[in-house]
Motif scaffolding. Structure first.
Motif, short mmCIF file in Angstrom:
data_model
loop_
_atom_site.label_atom_id
_atom_site.label_comp_id
_atom_site.label_asym_id
_atom_site.label_seq_id
_atom_site.Cartn_x
_atom_site.Cartn_y
_atom_site.Cartn_z
N VAL B 5 30.87 -25.70 37.97
CA VAL B 5 30.06 -25.54 39.18
C VAL B 5 30.22 -26.85 39.95
CG1 VAL B 5 27.76 -25.13 40.11
CG2 VAL B 5 28.45 -24.05 37.95
N ASP B 8 27.39 -29.30 40.58
CA ASP B 8 26.80 -30.03 39.46
C ASP B 8 27.62 -31.25 39.06
OD1 ASP B 8 24.58 -28.41 39.11
OD2 ASP B 8 25.70 -26.97 37.88
N LEU B 9 28.85 -31.32 39.56
CA LEU B 9 29.80 -32.38 39.16
C LEU B 9 29.95 -32.48 37.64
CD1 LEU B 9 28.46 -34.12 42.09
CD2 LEU B 9 30.81 -34.76 41.60
N THR B 10 29.98 -31.32 37.01
CA THR B 10 30.28 -31.28 35.58
C THR B 10 31.31 -30.19 35.34
OG1 THR B 10 28.51 -29.69 35.14
CG2 THR B 10 27.96 -32.02 34.90
N ARG B 82 28.05 -28.02 17.74
CA ARG B 82 27.93 -28.42 19.14
C ARG B 82 27.10 -29.68 19.23
NH1 ARG B 82 29.09 -25.73 23.58
NH2 ARG B 82 30.18 -23.75 23.29
N ALA B 83 27.50 -30.55 20.15
CA ALA B 83 26.75 -31.79 20.34
C ALA B 83 26.55 -32.01 21.83
CB ALA B 83 27.52 -32.95 19.74
N GLY B 84 25.48 -32.69 22.18
CA GLY B 84 25.22 -32.95 23.59
C GLY B 84 24.97 -31.65 24.33
N LYS B 86 25.55 -29.70 28.64
CA LYS B 86 26.33 -29.56 29.86
C LYS B 86 25.66 -30.24 31.04
CE LYS B 86 28.68 -25.43 28.34
NZ LYS B 86 29.04 -24.03 28.55
N VAL B 87 24.56 -30.93 30.78
CA VAL B 87 23.87 -31.64 31.87
C VAL B 87 24.17 -33.14 31.76
CG1 VAL B 87 22.07 -29.95 32.34
CG2 VAL B 87 21.78 -31.58 30.46
N VAL B 88 23.91 -33.86 32.87
CA VAL B 88 24.41 -35.23 32.94
C VAL B 88 23.57 -36.25 32.16
CG1 VAL B 88 25.61 -34.90 35.12
CG2 VAL B 88 23.22 -35.65 35.14
N LYS B 89 22.44 -35.82 31.66
CA LYS B 89 21.58 -36.73 30.91
C LYS B 89 21.00 -35.95 29.76
CE LYS B 89 18.10 -40.03 32.42
NZ LYS B 89 17.09 -40.16 33.49
N ASN B 90 21.06 -36.50 28.55
CA ASN B 90 20.69 -35.68 27.41
C ASN B 90 20.52 -36.55 26.18
OD1 ASN B 90 20.34 -33.58 25.65
ND2 ASN B 90 22.26 -32.57 26.08
N ALA B 92 18.92 -35.10 23.34
CA ALA B 92 18.45 -34.17 22.32
C ALA B 92 19.34 -34.25 21.08
CB ALA B 92 18.45 -32.74 22.87
#
Lengths: 478, 333
Positions: B5, B8-10, B82-84, B86-90, B92
């Motif tokens: 997208v 979102d620059l991702t 899975r790690a991390g 798809k958002v720019v700050k995380n 969790a």
């Protein structure tokens, strides 16, 4: 898990006192009261003991004593965390705020080595005369410590451009829960081998204690310009945020405050001069070379106006700029005016979904009859819906928690994360299984098991225990 | 491509996606992944992350670990992890994304990667500065650049052999890349021109520099404090050894030595940088690491890496790859 018996604890307290001195071991319940919560007052756990080492060797000796005794412990920095991560449920707190030496500063290579108890803002004041700054700037910067920042992988408004703690830490000396001291990363160059420093950052006190931390410093920007754009609609401000990000400009910071937040800030001693009738303001900061900033400023101003901003005000000087920031940075504190308790969320969503999610949050708050104050790092999509409430009112508490769960589920459904900078701690443990599979959680448990095979460091946090296969095997074998 | 997208620059892609393909898709939206590891864009994103490979753009945009938002991998038990995100700050969960970056395939096979993108700069220009002839001394120039507010996308110093291979003659040469909006590039160029005589060169200089190690026998990377290079750069560059092409990134504190195979060297000497690294002692002694990026297969056992031989690394390897089937031996287990 072996917990100290009451009689045993007094012996341990004596032996801890031999290491750190009588004054620095607390065991009376009244003395321990202040350690029974962090920045999120909804959670309270009473520690058994609190111990405050005053030197690196004392910290190592404390950890080794607890290792010999097989006792669990919780590391704690300044206690400003917002996930209940530093609470100790009838076990020992190791407070690191007395380890506050700035060990060495290398101006030319732009790096500094500090002890974990150094306060974030103090570090920034220390390096400022050299034209340098330490970029991660949590809103609690005036109190929070670098050790705590490492544990939480802390962010802050300026992380939009400069990155979070993990992007700025080069190396650490760590005492593992076993008492062994290891170096992670490299103070000198780039590290080869597994990025154990990266694994440690954000481990929320579950992997051990950092005894010293070497961080990168950043050159202070030539120019900083701060804009305040106000809107009569939350949706317009959200769309402008997405439009600024999509324009390709990377602001140093892009912060969002909604009407309820503006009004509580303006009623407090932190009043920043935000227009009280606005439904949203964006606080946008641009920095860098003068020429580039001026050009970007005009683009941002135009995007705001075209997107329906009522006014766009540019701070004329540093005094005005800092005043605008004070309102934002102290907003959580100002919410103390609303009620005795505050619940803060930290979900992150894709930045194109901002308008839609804010509308959803609005609908959820209406449905449950609660007042949500939104103050957050919009440029990163890192939401902080806050609800002030009275925890003694069981009906209100229930509605608040239902609303927060629904908000979190909406963020997860939008492809987001459950926490952007506050950590999982106790508060978000229940959501871990919503975003990670059993195998993923187990892989994280295995990593923790390598750093802390006896599971004594900050037990019961971050990972839902039943998600760890190895732990289950141990439990069922008993 | 799994998801993209632009707003979102991702970007989320499968691990086998080439950097060229990522460049093509993001370029259509005036965006880019500013990762230019040495080698070519035919390399995959999975390999780039697995080897933590960076290139000249790391000066402006950071290392792979800084651009990585999340990943999926298959561990040595065949489990999908899975790690991390798809958002720019995380934050969790524990940071398996950083753990896998630079693990050389020894902990898992990377099957999906999510990265942060940037908008392509409106202006992107590269300049060459011939060093040593009527210029201020290299050290002085580098110190002046370091003290200035200049924020180049890339800054590399080449020795004579490397400069010659890029068609700049055999003079040691500094390459600098400025990007951003037009005013910011103009301002930087103006400031830089006061420090040195510059000449604009083609952007294709960068892919050519990255391909320098194409048929090399060995590539050795030396990493240390940036200031240590300030003082020794001049003497390293003065050593005219036509067989060794050297590039120095003074901001990162990285020097790469690319050695051509001349066919008659003993294996052990191929692993020897062949130049004197006389870093000034700063009292701490340690801190220079020598990383072998590429060696002839028969030389590898001679230098026998042991970078992941500490107890924590061994514990992680054992947990993620209990049967030791993932790239065994590469990190010296």
């Amino acid at each position: 898990m072996i917990l100290p018996s009451r009689s045993n604890a007094s012996t341990v307290a004596d032996r801890l006192a031999e290491i750190v001195g009588d004054r620095h071991v607390l065991s009376r319940p009244s003395e321990l009261l202040v350690y029974n919560s962090d920045g999120l007052p909804g959670y309270r756990r009473q520690p058994r003991l609190a111990v405050f080492p005053g030197a690196r060797d004392e910290a190592i000796a404390v950890v080794r004593l607890l290792a010999d005794e097989g006792l669990p412990f919780v590391p704690r920095g300044a206690g400003t965390g917002l996930s209940g991560g530093s609470l100790a449920d009838d076990i020992i707190v190791i407070g690191l705020h007395r380890l506050k030496d700035i060990i060495s500063l290398d101006i030319e290579n732009r790096r500094v080595t500090v002890e974990p108890g150094v306060v974030n803002l103090r570090l920034n004041k220390y390096v400022a005369p050299h034209g340098l700054l330490y970029a991660p700037d949590p809103s609690s910067e005036a109190a929070c410590t670098i050790g705590g920042n490492v544990a939480e992988n802390a962010g802050g408004p300026h992380c939009l451009k400069y990155g979070v703690t993990l992007n700025h830490v080069l190396a650490m000396t760590v005492v593992l829960p076993s008492g062994e001291v290891v170096e992670l990363g490299s103070k000198f160059g780039e590290h080869d081998g597994y990025d154990l420093r990266g694994a440690f950052i954000g481990s929320e006190g579950c992997f051990g204690l950092a005894l010293d931390i070497t961080v990168k410093l950043t050159q202070r920007p030539q120019t900083v310009r701060t804009l305040l754009a106000d809107f009569m609609s939350v949706d317009k401000a959200a769309r402008v945020t997405s439009a600024i990000i999509a324009s390709g400009i990377v602001p140093a910071a892009l912060e969002f405050m909604d009407g309820p937040t503006i009004r509580v800030v303006e009623a407090s001693i932190y009043a920043a001069g935000y227009p009280k009738d606005a439904e949203a303001v964006l606080l946008i900061e641009l920095d860098g070379l003068e020429a580039g900033v001026s050009a970007d400023l005009e683009v941002v101003r135009r995007v705001c106006i075209e997107g329906g901003a009522r006014n766009v005000k540019v701070a004329r000087d540093d005094v005005e700029r800092l005043k605008l920031w004070q309102g934002r940075k102290k907003a959580f504190g100002a919410m103390g005016r609303l009620a005795s308790h505050l619940i803060v969320q930290d979900a992150v969503i894709p930045r194109t979904r901002l308008s839609e999610i804010l509308a959803t949050i609005g609908a959820i708050s209406k449905k449950y009859g609660v007042l949500v104050c939104n103050v957050f790092h919009a440029g990163d999509g890192n939401l902080h819906p806050n609800i002030a409430y009275n925890a003694d009112d069981t009906d209100e508490s229930e509605r608040v928690h239902k609303a927060m769960t629904e908000i979190m589920n909406a963020c997860i459904a939008a492809g987001g994360s459950i926490t952007g900078e506050h950590g999982v701690g106790l508060d978000k443990m229940g959501y871990m299984e919503s975003i990670f599979s059993d195998n993923s959680l187990n892989a994280m448990c295995e990593l923790r098991g390598v750093f802390d095979p006896e599971h004594r460091a900050n037990p019961g946090k971050v990972m839902p225990i039943h998600s760890c296969k190895e732990w289950n095997a141990v439990a069922s074998a008993r | 491509m799994v998801s993209y997208v632009p707003g979102d620059l991702t970007l989320t892609v499968r691990g086998g996606t080439t950097l060229a393909e990522i460049g093509r898709v993001t370029g259509e939206h005036d965006q880019w992944l500013p990762l230019d590891p040495f080698g070519s864009d035919e390399g995959t994103i999975g390999a780039t992350i697995a080897t933590a490979s960076a290139g000249p753009l790391a000066t402006g945009f950071g290392l792979p670990r800084d651009l990585l938002l999340g990943l999926e991998f298959v561990n040595g038990r065949g489990e999908i992890v899975r790690a991390g995100g798809k958002v720019v700050k995380n934050v969790a969960g524990f940071d398996l994304s950083r753990l896998l970056t630079g693990s050389w395939g020894t902990l898992g096979v990377i099957t999906e990667v999510t990265v942060r993108l940037y908008s392509r700069p409106k202006v992107d220009r590269t300049f060459a500065v011939p060093l040593g002839r009527g210029q201020k001394s290299t050290t002085e120039l580098l110190r002046a650049v370091a003290a200035s507010p200049l924020a180049p996308f890339a800054l590399e110093i080449l020795n004579g052999a490397a400069a010659l291979s890029l068609g700049f003659g055999d003079n040691p040469t500094l390459l600098v890349r400025f990007g951003g909006n037009a005013p910011v590039v103009d301002a930087q160029l103006k400031a830089f021109s006061q420090l040195a005589r510059t000449e604009e060169v083609e952007q294709s200089t960068w892919p050519a520099l990255r391909k320098m190690d194409g048929d090399a026998a060995s590539v050795i990377r030396i990493s240390t404090l940036p200031t240590r290079f300030l003082t020794v750069a001049s003497s390293i560059l003065a050593d005219t050894e036509p067989r060794i092409m050297i590039s120095i990134n003074p901001r990162r504190g990285i020097m790469r030595l690319v050695t051509q195979d001349d066919g008659d060297r003993e294996p052990a000497s191929i692993a020897d940088p062949g130049i004197s690294l006389d870093f000034p002692s700063d009292g701490e002694g340690a801190g220079t690491s020598v990383i072998f990026e590429k060696l002839p297969a028969e030389v590898w056992p001679v230098v026998s890496p042991s970078v992941a031989s500490d107890p924590l690394s061994r514990g992680i390897k054992k947990a993620y790859d209990p049967h030791n089937i993932l790239n065994p031996g590469i990190l010296g287990h």
